[in-house]
Design a protein around this motif. Structure first.
Motif, mmCIF file in Angstrom:
data_model
loop_
_atom_site.group_PDB
_atom_site.id
_atom_site.type_symbol
_atom_site.label_atom_id
_atom_site.label_comp_id
_atom_site.label_asym_id
_atom_site.label_seq_id
_atom_site.Cartn_x
_atom_site.Cartn_y
_atom_site.Cartn_z
ATOM 1 N N TRP A 63 -9.052 13.129 -19.208
ATOM 2 C CA TRP A 63 -8.651 12.766 -18.608
ATOM 3 C C TRP A 63 -8.545 12.987 -16.829
ATOM 4 O O TRP A 63 -8.109 12.226 -16.377
ATOM 5 C CB TRP A 63 -7.280 14.008 -18.596
ATOM 6 N N ALA A 64 -10.210 13.637 -16.624
ATOM 7 C CA ALA A 64 -10.994 13.154 -15.426
ATOM 8 C C ALA A 64 -10.654 11.797 -15.403
ATOM 9 O O ALA A 64 -10.956 11.170 -14.178
ATOM 10 C CB ALA A 64 -11.920 13.883 -15.513
ATOM 11 N N LYS A 65 -11.561 10.838 -16.043
ATOM 12 C CA LYS A 65 -11.188 9.631 -16.059
ATOM 13 C C LYS A 65 -9.988 8.828 -15.231
ATOM 14 O O LYS A 65 -10.131 8.148 -14.891
ATOM 15 C CB LYS A 65 -11.772 9.260 -17.450
ATOM 16 N N TYR A 66 -9.741 9.293 -16.016
ATOM 17 C CA TYR A 66 -7.661 8.480 -15.140
ATOM 18 C C TYR A 66 -7.686 9.309 -13.744
ATOM 19 O O TYR A 66 -6.661 8.389 -13.305
ATOM 20 C CB TYR A 66 -6.946 8.368 -16.348
ATOM 21 N N THR A 67 -7.573 10.931 -14.324
ATOM 22 C CA THR A 67 -6.765 10.917 -12.813
ATOM 23 C C THR A 67 -7.014 10.471 -11.349
ATOM 24 O O THR A 67 -7.420 10.808 -10.539
ATOM 25 C CB THR A 67 -7.194 12.656 -13.191
ATOM 26 N N PHE A 68 -9.430 10.983 -11.532
ATOM 27 C CA PHE A 68 -10.245 10.811 -10.354
ATOM 28 C C PHE A 68 -9.957 9.581 -9.561
ATOM 29 O O PHE A 68 -9.416 9.494 -8.045
ATOM 30 C CB PHE A 68 -11.551 10.580 -11.151
ATOM 31 N N PRO A 69 -9.682 7.885 -10.601
ATOM 32 C CA PRO A 69 -9.351 6.803 -9.491
ATOM 33 C C PRO A 69 -8.674 6.988 -8.815
ATOM 34 O O PRO A 69 -7.655 6.461 -7.435
ATOM 35 C CB PRO A 69 -10.059 6.137 -11.135
ATOM 36 N N ILE A 70 -7.063 7.744 -9.918
ATOM 37 C CA ILE A 70 -5.788 7.376 -9.301
ATOM 38 C C ILE A 70 -5.827 8.519 -8.273
ATOM 39 O O ILE A 70 -5.167 8.202 -6.890
ATOM 40 C CB ILE A 70 -4.788 8.144 -10.061
ATOM 41 N N TRP A 71 -6.110 9.592 -7.892
ATOM 42 C CA TRP A 71 -5.983 10.535 -6.593
ATOM 43 C C TRP A 71 -7.163 10.177 -5.372
ATOM 44 O O TRP A 71 -5.829 10.391 -4.506
ATOM 45 C CB TRP A 71 -6.771 11.684 -7.170
ATOM 46 N N LEU A 72 -8.055 9.462 -6.065
ATOM 47 C CA LEU A 72 -8.746 8.835 -4.837
ATOM 48 C C LEU A 72 -7.828 7.749 -4.367
ATOM 49 O O LEU A 72 -8.330 8.052 -2.988
ATOM 50 C CB LEU A 72 -10.307 8.285 -5.347
ATOM 51 N N TYR A 73 -7.375 7.252 -4.793
ATOM 52 C CA TYR A 73 -6.689 5.345 -4.497
ATOM 53 C C TYR A 73 -5.327 6.391 -3.297
ATOM 54 O O TYR A 73 -5.675 5.535 -2.157
ATOM 55 C CB TYR A 73 -5.766 4.901 -5.695
ATOM 56 N N VAL A 74 -4.879 7.932 -3.706
ATOM 57 C CA VAL A 74 -3.738 8.214 -3.586
ATOM 58 C C VAL A 74 -4.220 8.655 -1.738
ATOM 59 O O VAL A 74 -3.762 8.689 -1.098
ATOM 60 C CB VAL A 74 -3.162 9.072 -3.990
ATOM 61 N N ILE A 125 0.646 -0.972 -0.166
ATOM 62 C CA ILE A 125 0.366 -0.191 -0.587
ATOM 63 C C ILE A 125 0.626 1.291 -0.009
ATOM 64 O O ILE A 125 0.488 2.380 -0.540
ATOM 65 C CB ILE A 125 -1.122 0.110 0.873
ATOM 66 N N LEU A 126 1.624 1.574 0.481
ATOM 67 C CA LEU A 126 2.708 2.873 1.116
ATOM 68 C C LEU A 126 3.382 2.812 -0.092
ATOM 69 O O LEU A 126 3.620 3.894 -1.054
ATOM 70 C CB LEU A 126 3.000 1.908 1.718
ATOM 71 N N MET A 127 3.997 1.403 -1.122
ATOM 72 C CA MET A 127 4.665 1.900 -2.176
ATOM 73 C C MET A 127 3.838 2.375 -3.004
ATOM 74 O O MET A 127 3.895 3.251 -4.352
ATOM 75 C CB MET A 127 5.342 0.391 -2.906
ATOM 76 N N THR A 128 2.442 1.409 -3.760
ATOM 77 C CA THR A 128 1.468 2.202 -4.435
ATOM 78 C C THR A 128 1.165 3.856 -4.337
ATOM 79 O O THR A 128 1.229 3.815 -4.761
ATOM 80 C CB THR A 128 0.470 1.135 -4.443
ATOM 81 N N HIS A 129 0.799 3.895 -2.833
ATOM 82 C CA HIS A 129 0.906 5.275 -2.928
ATOM 83 C C HIS A 129 1.278 6.273 -3.178
ATOM 84 O O HIS A 129 1.575 7.458 -3.762
ATOM 85 C CB HIS A 129 0.447 5.478 -1.173
ATOM 86 N N ILE A 130 3.711 5.755 -2.832
ATOM 87 C CA ILE A 130 4.067 7.300 -3.078
ATOM 88 C C ILE A 130 3.865 6.650 -5.035
ATOM 89 O O ILE A 130 4.354 7.986 -5.063
ATOM 90 C CB ILE A 130 5.056 6.049 -2.693
ATOM 91 N N VAL A 131 4.031 5.776 -5.378
ATOM 92 C CA VAL A 131 4.563 5.988 -6.442
ATOM 93 C C VAL A 131 3.238 6.801 -7.592
ATOM 94 O O VAL A 131 3.232 7.466 -8.184
ATOM 95 C CB VAL A 131 4.628 4.661 -8.038
ATOM 96 N N LEU A 132 1.908 6.021 -7.439
ATOM 97 C CA LEU A 132 0.578 6.823 -7.668
ATOM 98 C C LEU A 132 0.703 8.318 -7.181
ATOM 99 O O LEU A 132 -0.172 8.974 -7.813
ATOM 100 C CB LEU A 132 -0.567 5.836 -7.786
ATOM 101 N N SER A 133 1.008 9.207 -6.019
ATOM 102 C CA SER A 133 1.224 10.233 -5.072
ATOM 103 C C SER A 133 1.906 11.005 -6.272
ATOM 104 O O SER A 133 1.619 12.346 -6.823
ATOM 105 C CB SER A 133 1.139 10.455 -4.248
#
Length: 178
Positions: free
Chosen positions: A150-161, A117-125
């Protein structure tokens, strides 16, 4: 008129590139620097974790707002999310410049879950920085179709972070020395 938009987009893209490269480098450099004799800012982690949680909630509400045609509310919420993300980053860096790194103390499978979780959080942040800036810039360029794409990709990544920021805090908080 098309040239004006193209020039504006080119300037936005130049700034997005500079910011997307500079922020992770500056954070990495500051993360490794300790302010001599500074009082540890141990009160910050629950605050910046809460900001992550609020960001996640506001991201979801912003999507609901735009789906219901509330463009002004959507824009205000998204701007607030960007401000919250910047505040998070400032507090995160300040904490790490004044405090020793806390090591996760869990053992067994949960340790691997935490580090995943930490590593994916850092990479995606890191990757979310240009995504947010590009998505946000499309509104100012009056390119709402590109903004939506762009929002279709940005939203789930930002939400995950945002969500994993809270999870990482909850998992490591028992090991903080404060």
């Amino acid at each position: 008129m098309t040239e004006d938009i193209s020039m504006r987009e080119k300037k936005f893209n130049q700034w997005i590139t500079v910011i997307s490269i500079a922020v992770p480098i500056v954070v990495a450099l500051l993360f490794g620097y300790k302010i001599p004799n500074a009082k540890p800012l141990g009160f910050l982690p629950p605050i910046y974790a809460s900001i992550n949680g609020l960001t996640a909630i506001m991201l979801v509400i912003a999507v609901i707002a735009i789906k219901n045609g509330k463009r002004s509310l959507h824009q205000k919420l998204m701007t607030t999310c960007i401000i919250f993300s910047a505040l998070f980053l400032i507090m995160y860096v300040a904490y790490h410049m004044t405090s020793e790194t806390t090591m996760y103390g869990g053992e067994g499978t949960i340790k691997y879950v935490y580090y995943f979780i930490l590593m994916t959080h850092i990479v995606l942040s890191i990757s979310v920085i240009p995504l947010v800036l590009i998505t946000y810039s499309k509104v100012y360029l009056d390119d709402f179709e590109s903004h939506r794409l762009w929002a279709k990709y940005t939203f789930p990544i930002w939400l995950y972070v945002a969500i994993t920021g809270v999870i990482v805090y909850v998992m490591i908080s028992p090991y903080y020395p404060y």
